[in-house]
Design a protein around this motif. Sequence first.
Motif, PDB file in Angstrom:
ATOM      1  N   ARG A  98       0.840  -1.194   0.000  1.00 40.67           N
ATOM      2  CA  ARG A  98       0.000   0.000   0.000  1.00 40.67           C
ATOM      3  C   ARG A  98       0.876   1.245   0.000  1.00 40.67           C
ATOM      4  O   ARG A  98       0.598   2.239  -0.640  1.00 40.67           O
ATOM      5  N   ASN A  99       1.944   1.144   0.741  1.00 35.79           N
ATOM      6  CA  ASN A  99       2.763   2.328   0.900  1.00 35.79           C
ATOM      7  C   ASN A  99       3.795   2.513  -0.208  1.00 35.79           C
ATOM      8  O   ASN A  99       4.416   3.542  -0.293  1.00 35.79           O
ATOM      9  N   GLY A 100       3.944   1.496  -1.083  1.00 37.31           N
ATOM     10  CA  GLY A 100       4.944   1.605  -2.138  1.00 37.31           C
ATOM     11  C   GLY A 100       6.303   1.827  -1.512  1.00 37.31           C
ATOM     12  O   GLY A 100       6.624   1.196  -0.518  1.00 37.31           O
ATOM     13  N   THR A 101       7.072   2.745  -2.046  1.00 30.45           N
ATOM     14  CA  THR A 101       8.345   3.071  -1.427  1.00 30.45           C
ATOM     15  C   THR A 101       8.283   4.530  -0.997  1.00 30.45           C
ATOM     16  O   THR A 101       8.786   5.401  -1.687  1.00 30.45           O
ATOM     17  N   PRO A 102       7.642   4.779   0.134  1.00 32.83           N
ATOM     18  CA  PRO A 102       7.372   6.156   0.543  1.00 32.83           C
ATOM     19  C   PRO A 102       8.645   6.960   0.710  1.00 32.83           C
ATOM     20  O   PRO A 102       8.683   8.130   0.401  1.00 32.83           O
ATOM     21  N   ASN A 103       9.676   6.271   1.187  1.00 30.18           N
ATOM     22  CA  ASN A 103      10.895   7.020   1.459  1.00 30.18           C
ATOM     23  C   ASN A 103      11.520   7.556   0.190  1.00 30.18           C
ATOM     24  O   ASN A 103      12.200   8.552   0.220  1.00 30.18           O
ATOM     25  N   GLU A 104      11.262   6.880  -0.922  1.00 35.45           N
ATOM     26  CA  GLU A 104      11.809   7.388  -2.174  1.00 35.45           C
ATOM     27  C   GLU A 104      10.939   8.502  -2.733  1.00 35.45           C
ATOM     28  O   GLU A 104      11.434   9.538  -3.116  1.00 35.45           O
ATOM     29  N   LYS A 105       9.634   8.268  -2.762  1.00 34.40           N
ATOM     30  CA  LYS A 105       8.830   9.295  -3.427  1.00 34.40           C
ATOM     31  C   LYS A 105       8.679  10.559  -2.579  1.00 34.40           C
ATOM     32  O   LYS A 105       8.263  11.583  -3.093  1.00 34.40           O
ATOM     33  N   ASN A 106       9.011  10.498  -1.305  1.00 29.82           N
ATOM     34  CA  ASN A 106       8.894  11.682  -0.475  1.00 29.82           C
ATOM     35  C   ASN A 106      10.215  12.395  -0.267  1.00 29.82           C
ATOM     36  O   ASN A 106      10.359  13.184   0.657  1.00 29.82           O
ATOM     37  N   VAL A 107      11.181  12.062  -1.106  1.00 30.96           N
ATOM     38  CA  VAL A 107      12.483  12.684  -0.957  1.00 30.96           C
ATOM     39  C   VAL A 107      12.900  13.284  -2.289  1.00 30.96           C
ATOM     40  O   VAL A 107      12.742  12.658  -3.326  1.00 30.96           O
ATOM     41  N   VAL A 108      13.384  14.522  -2.273  1.00 28.71           N
ATOM     42  CA  VAL A 108      13.999  15.072  -3.488  1.00 28.71           C
ATOM     43  C   VAL A 108      15.475  15.314  -3.204  1.00 28.71           C
ATOM     44  O   VAL A 108      15.868  15.647  -2.086  1.00 28.71           O
ATOM     45  N   HIS A 109      16.283  15.088  -4.240  1.00 22.65           N
ATOM     46  CA  HIS A 109      17.733  15.145  -4.084  1.00 22.65           C
ATOM     47  C   HIS A 109      18.365  16.152  -5.024  1.00 22.65           C
ATOM     48  O   HIS A 109      17.928  16.292  -6.156  1.00 22.65           O
ATOM     49  N   ALA A 110      19.416  16.799  -4.576  1.00 23.23           N
ATOM     50  CA  ALA A 110      20.338  17.527  -5.463  1.00 23.23           C
ATOM     51  C   ALA A 110      21.472  18.096  -4.625  1.00 23.23           C
ATOM     52  O   ALA A 110      21.295  18.347  -3.434  1.00 23.23           O
ATOM     53  N   GLY A 111      22.601  18.264  -5.272  1.00 25.70           N
ATOM     54  CA  GLY A 111      23.747  18.898  -4.622  1.00 25.70           C
ATOM     55  C   GLY A 111      24.163  18.228  -3.320  1.00 25.70           C
ATOM     56  O   GLY A 111      24.679  18.876  -2.417  1.00 25.70           O
ATOM     57  N   GLY A 112      23.922  16.923  -3.211  1.00 29.43           N
ATOM     58  CA  GLY A 112      24.284  16.223  -1.979  1.00 29.43           C
ATOM     59  C   GLY A 112      23.208  16.339  -0.910  1.00 29.43           C
ATOM     60  O   GLY A 112      23.290  15.730   0.148  1.00 29.43           O
TER      61      GLY A 112
END
Length: 221
Positions: free
Chosen positions: A118-132
Amino acid sequence: MRVLLIEDEPRIRAFVARGLTAEGLLVDESVDGRAGLHRALEERYDLVILDLLLPALDGLSVLRALHEFRPELPVLVLSARSDLPTKLRGFELGATDYLPKPFSFEELLARVRVQLKRNGTPNEKNVVHAGGLALDLAARRAHLGEKITDLSAREFQLLRYLVEHAGEIVSRERLLSEVWGYHFDPCSNVVDVCIRRLRKKLGAHAPIETVRHAGYRVSAP
Ligand code: CA
């Protein structure tokens, strides 16, 4: 998939941890409510399995805090208390599932699978990355190397905008319009002040670059 198991009863803890590990999940264990809550907030999990009668901090308090600070994180409650009012209280405080003890491992596993799916991969879709930087959108936190920084709503919006437009030079005017909603020049230095605060909070390695006479940039990726 990472699971945090907060359970003080050694026999149940070992049984659940062993079973879930055998199913290919990474399982961390906490033996009391306070340590469990701390760990759930500091690290990234896809699911928390939570007992209610716990030393140091009771499960309902853990549940309440998780719901407030990690609203996306599913919590499966395991409890010897199977009365309806306690169950309803659990759901009210944010439990996503409730399994009364004693339970069979097969049923626990089936319910864990439902929660993870149900939750999929929440930690991935709720995180944006750039510049470290990694911005945790649910927790409004910035992760930079080992450092984790809590940000105000405005600081977070500003940093998120820069991270989502990493590699671009973003002008003050654009930030005023996109982050503050000002479509005119307020003749103040709110953007620069906010950038200064962000840099101070993020520390010496803050990846926010000033481009003279042009604006600010977070480098990609
Ligand atoms: Ca217990």
